[in-house]
Design a protein around this motif. Structure first.
Motif: not given
Length: 748
Positions: A626-627, A660-667, A669-678, A725-732
């Protein structure tokens, strides 16, 4: 209990009625519903015909036999009905004469079964005469008036109504395609025969708006057993088997996760239930994969014959569907087989009509997709015919499910016993006896409440009041706030009965409004299981107000503010308040580190260092991941995440599941979702942690994606998806966070 209960896997008809009834542990409510409807049907009223729909192995044949036995053993029902049972497939039915002669033959069997041999012999002679006349003057569309008249005469002589329990009714109606209207007229006569038919697929005869049987049957669909239903049924079988069932009871008491994993892999099929029970009774010390391989070996003759009975093209299509595992369209199957799409569609239609294939849908296409209807058949096919990688994926899936469904709190014997007692079909007297045997007041009270509900249902069925079958004073019940809290905790944490748990927590609060602990536990229930976040916050704050020294609600409030309400500054303060009261709370330290890293605050490194010093390796690796991701170091994040997953520590999906959920949510939120799936796909962790990957895919692209994976994966994936839970807005990032992240990345 005397002679050992006998069990049958493929042919329950070989069992004596006593053994069959003792082993009939599922579909009890369905059988009772049907019998209740028969009790309410007047002798000369118009019939209400029923269709029992279910995949192979779902208990259709056993349910028909259970109804027949219940009628014979019930004074009211046996006085009103003549239940006629038949062989499973009446292949000889090609006209109504044959059908009604088969009914007369079944009536003769009934007479013989109840000791009326003279009536059976007389019917046999009558059937022989009818058959002789038919042979002399055969008619392709014989309406069977003589045979039907003989059947009606027999019913009139008995002053009872005919009940036709027809297995594989689709075969019968196919054989009578030209005589549907004649059959319907007979079945619609006042006081005429009543049909309860069973089939593996919806009847074509009932799908045609212009046909005789359109909207004719009341449909009862036999669904797959849920996990809790499976465990309850296994427990009832173990109890019925007496001493021989001790090994199986030991597994159910100490390792329910093993059974829950097997449920997802076998699909809640009743036939597999008996196989699974016998396996647990033979070997109580094996692992899930060993269980699975033994089950597969048991069903090989059945499934091998099923495949070999298919026509060549149908086998090719079946092979493609089974090896794909996930649902597939006709076009995709055509590409996989090299066959024309139209030819594939024809075979899919035939396999669907036979109940082998079922239709579903995909999130990415409006076209129908197809999968094997009997899920354990698919597992067998993969293990027997699948390529090496598919078999490996199955092995990894068993390991994942075993870990996911084995949280430590489910390992205790009492929780498992009570989970079994939660089934409405468990005897209320058994619950009372079990309560007398346990030392825990909470368990005794909970079993008393369950006993009360079950005995009230029993009394209602018998037309009595509760106090006519048991002294209400003998039913244990919680009295104090502490007792209600203990019972609520069992309902919430051990048994997942959330509505009942909420009511029990609130009862504890009513009895002692100044008691902080039920408010805290109610907050956990509202947050993690009921999704009522505003109420959860109010509950935590009430606990804090009532007991300012109580640390737990501060930590729980912080998690709520961080993960659900997106109020990071308040979350940080809540964690700090927890640590003021409990300086060594490892989870509060970890939560504070996760929150500070997500927000990019100045003290993040200090909080991170303090948390890592208190966490075990698997928890520390998740925090490291996560860090790194919070600082946009995707490579370091996935390396640490891989270490955590590869540890396969049982706490990953219990104590550290929310991390684990926090890590996935952060990915995400920071637009790493597709990269993490890959990364999941390229690293092999998509295979090893398939439900996790499927849940994250659905989190990014919508819940419909869960329909794109097979049910074995989808069951666990759906739980993870709901927890995300629901997909959050991209983090700032917070001011200055980008520069600090750049410095940290450069230094590393």
């Amino acid at each position: 209990m005397g002679d050992l209960l006998q069990l049958a896997i493929y042919n329950p008809a070989i069992l004596k009625d006593t053994d069959f009834l003792a082993g009939f542990v599922a579909r009890l409510d369905t059988a009772e519903d049907i019998l209740r409807a028969l009790r309410q049907l007047e002798p000369r009223s118009l019939a209400k015909h029923r269709l029992i729909l279910g995949q192979r192995g779902m208990g259709k044949t056993s349910l028909l036999r259970r109804i027949a036995i219940a009628i014979r053993n019930d004074e009211q029902l046996s006085a009103a009905w003549l239940p006629l049972t038949f062989r499973e497939e009446q292949y000889n039915v090609h006209n109504l004469h044959t059908l009604w002669c088969n009914c007369l033959d079944a009536l003769a069997d009934h007479y013989e079964r109840v000791g009326q041999a003279d009536k059976a012999a007389a019917l046999d002679r009558q059937i022989a005469a009818l058959t002789t006349r038919e042979r002399r003057a055969p008619a392709a569309e014989d309406e069977g008036e003589e045979a039907l008249a003989a059947l009606k005469a027999a019913a009139k002589a008995e002053n009872r109504r005919i009940l036709l329990l027809l297995d594989n009714i689709d075969l019968i109606l196919d054989g009578l395609a030209k005589q549907h209207w004649s059959l319907r007229r007979t079945l619609q006569e006042a006081g005429g025969p009543v049909v309860i038919g069973a089939t593996t697929a919806y009847l074509e005869a009932s799908a045609d708006p212009k046909g005789a049987f359109y909207d004719f049957f009341q449909v009862t669909k036999l669904e797959r057993l849920s996990q809790d239903e499976l465990i309850a049924c296994l427990r009832r079988l173990a109890a019925a088997r007496g001493e021989a069932g001790q090994k199986a009871r030991h597994v159910l008491d100490t390792d329910p996760g093993r059974v829950r994993a097997l449920h997802d892999l076998t699909g809640g099929n009743l036939r597999t239930l008996v196989l699974l029970y016998l396996l647990l009774e033979r070997d109580a010390d094996d692992e899930v994969m060993g269980d699975l391989e033994r089950l597969l070996d048991e069903v090989t003759p059945l499934y091998k014959a099923r495949v070999e009975d298919l026509a060549p093209q149908a086998r090719v299509v079946l092979d493609a569907v089974a090896l794909n595992w996930d649902p597939a369209t006709a076009a995709a199957l055509a590409e996989a087989t090299g066959m024309d799409t139209a030819a594939v569609s024809t075979q899919l239609d035939r396999l669907s009509r036979n109940g082998v294939i079922e239709k579903t849908s995909l999130s990415t296409s409006g076209r129908s997709a197809f999968q094997l209807g009997e899920r354990f058949f698919n597992i067998w096919y993969l293990m027997r015919h699948g390529p090496r990688r598919q078999r490996s994926r199955l092995r990894w899936l068993t390991g994942f499910l075993r870990a996911f469904y084995s949280p430590p709190q489910l390992a205790q014997k009492a929780a498992s016993l009570l989970r079994g007692a939660a089934e409405a079909t468990v005897s209320g007297h058994y619950c009372l006896a079990l309560g007398d045997a346990v030392d825990s007041t909470d368990l005794r009270n909970l079993l008393g409440e369950q006993a009360r509900r079950n005995l009230e249902k029993l009394a209602a069925r018998q037309g009595k009041k509760l106090d006519q079958i048991v002294d209400p004073k003998e039913l244990p019940a919680p009295q104090t706030a502490k007792e209600w809290l203990g019972m609520a905790w069992w309902l919430h944490v051990r048994l997942d009965r959330y509505d009942e748990a909420e009511a029990a927590y609130r009862k504890a609060i009513d009895l002692d409004p100044k008691y902080a602990l039920p408010w805290n536990n109610l907050g956990n229930l509202l947050q993690y299981h009921l999704g009522r976040y505003d109420e959860a916050e109010a509950a935590y704050r009430k606990a804090i107000d009532l007991d300012p020294k109580y640390a737990a609600p501060w930590n729980n409030l912080g998690s709520l503010l961080q993960d659900c309400l997106q109020r990071p500054e308040e979350a940080t303060q809540a964690y700090l308040e927890c640590l003021k009261r409990e300086p060594d709370d490892a989870f509060a330290h970890a939560n504070l580190a996760y929150q500070s890293l997500a927000s990019g605050v100045q003290e993040a490194d200090r909080y991170l260092e303090a948390a890592l010093a208190k966490l075990p390796a698997h928890g520390a690796n998740l925090l490291h991941a996560f860090a790194a991701l919070a600082r946009d170091n995707f490579g370091a994040a996935t390396a640490a995440f891989a270490e955590a997953l590869e540890s396969a520590h049982p706490e990953l999906y219990s104590n550290y599941f929310h991390d684990i959920l926090r890590l996935l949510r952060l990915a995400a939120a920071r637009n790493y979702g597709e990269k993490l799936l890959a990364w999941f796909d390229l690293s092999g962790h998509a295979d090893r942690n398939w439900p996790l990957r499927a849940a994250f895919d659905a989190y990014l692209h919508g819940e419909a994606r869960l329909g794109d994976v097979n049910p074995e994966v989808g069951s666990a994936a759906r739980r993870i998806f709901r927890a995300l839970g629901p997909l959050p807005a991209p983090a700032t990032p917070a001011p200055g966070a980008a520069k600090r992240a750049a410095r940290k990345t450069k230094a590393s």
